[in-house]
Design a protein around this motif. Sequence first.
Motif, mmCIF file in Angstrom:
data_model
loop_
_atom_site.group_PDB
_atom_site.id
_atom_site.type_symbol
_atom_site.label_atom_id
_atom_site.label_comp_id
_atom_site.label_asym_id
_atom_site.label_seq_id
_atom_site.Cartn_x
_atom_site.Cartn_y
_atom_site.Cartn_z
ATOM 1 N N ARG A 94 -11.848 7.185 3.201
ATOM 2 C CA ARG A 94 -10.664 6.143 3.744
ATOM 3 C C ARG A 94 -11.316 4.976 4.666
ATOM 4 N N THR A 98 -9.625 1.144 3.275
ATOM 5 C CA THR A 98 -9.042 0.264 3.776
ATOM 6 C C THR A 98 -10.132 -0.856 3.289
ATOM 7 N N TYR A 166 0.735 3.704 -0.124
ATOM 8 C CA TYR A 166 -0.651 3.308 -1.191
ATOM 9 C C TYR A 166 -1.056 4.003 -2.366
ATOM 10 N N PRO A 183 0.261 -5.715 3.032
ATOM 11 C CA PRO A 183 -0.803 -5.791 4.205
ATOM 12 C C PRO A 183 -1.957 -6.655 4.263
ATOM 13 N N ALA A 253 -7.066 -3.749 11.143
ATOM 14 C CA ALA A 253 -6.789 -2.410 9.968
ATOM 15 C C ALA A 253 -5.544 -0.934 10.739
ATOM 16 N N GLU A 257 -2.710 0.237 8.529
ATOM 17 C CA GLU A 257 -2.443 1.269 8.320
ATOM 18 C C GLU A 257 -1.034 1.806 8.757
ATOM 19 N N LEU A 262 -0.559 3.887 5.468
ATOM 20 C CA LEU A 262 -1.624 4.025 4.536
ATOM 21 C C LEU A 262 -2.074 4.670 4.870
ATOM 22 N N GLY A 264 -5.816 4.689 5.781
ATOM 23 C CA GLY A 264 -7.558 4.234 5.350
ATOM 24 C C GLY A 264 -8.131 5.213 6.724
ATOM 25 N N SER A 267 -6.283 4.032 10.469
ATOM 26 C CA SER A 267 -5.182 5.127 10.800
ATOM 27 C C SER A 267 -5.868 6.345 11.196
#
Length: 313
Positions: A94, A98, A166, A183, A253, A257, A262, A264, A267
């Motif tokens: 993850r 990011t 993504y 983003p 983020a 996200e 996303l 990442g 999230s």
Amino acid sequence: MIAYILRRLGAGLVLALLVTLITFLMLSLSFGDVVRTILGQSATPESVEAMTKQLGYDRPVLVQYGDWLLGLLRGDLGSSVYTSLPVASSVLQRLGVTLSIIVPALIITVLLSILLGVWAASRGGVADRIAQGLSLVGYIVPGLLLAIGLVYVFAVRAKVLPATGYTPLAEDPAAWLRSIAIPVVVLVIGSVANMAAQVRGRMIDELRRDYVRTLRTRGISTTSIVVKHALRNAASPALTVLSLEFIQMFGSALIIENVFALPGYGSYAFNASLQGDIPVIMGITIFGVLLVTVVNLGTDLANGWLNPKARVH
């Protein structure tokens, strides 16, 4: 310098221990709720007790924390109580997503902030007012509203960029670039507003100093004075702001996200917090502390390289 680096790493280690201990103590207050969330509210007391023993939550809290520390030393952060996936590999995966958004955003932020700040400080007048106006827009427009607007224009209407999702860089570089475009723009606009103002302010201070007037009387060109002298001296405090922006981007983020779906770090942390997934929360916490320590250390070393007076022996 090596002693200084070791001291900073030692301080980072102490910070990591304190933060993870406090986090674990706070999470220990919700062990019962986590078990009931896993089993459901209709679970019997016997099944709750059995699950509590299975997860090891019936042991003393400090013993559990000590076991977690031993696992950390072995590189084992445990597994998610919901997915059973290893926490360490999941967080690293993850984190890669990011960073693939934050690193490009940070590079673009630095370039735009320097150009905008130097242009405003060295030209003044209309250029300065334009730069301040752009910074003001970046301040007052909420990132979430900007994200929704960009999705509507470029994904819904123009259909040139995906609204969500993504694509890994290794799988398809062009699709990866399209998936991170919006983003990254959202992060850049918010960050440039702050950094450009900092660079502008520091450059104005530097250009008013005596050594700049001396250089001008010697016939040194304005470009050389700005780039070789004033900008180098102004870069040191700007680096400190940059390190704070980097850390703030991780906070942003969390929203970005979730808006763009996303997979990442943000999230992942958000979902783990909602579910009370204690091994994942602890893994995210230790990665976050280490990341902040490394970024701050890198900033100090860069400041020492730019400004010899700031070097610590």
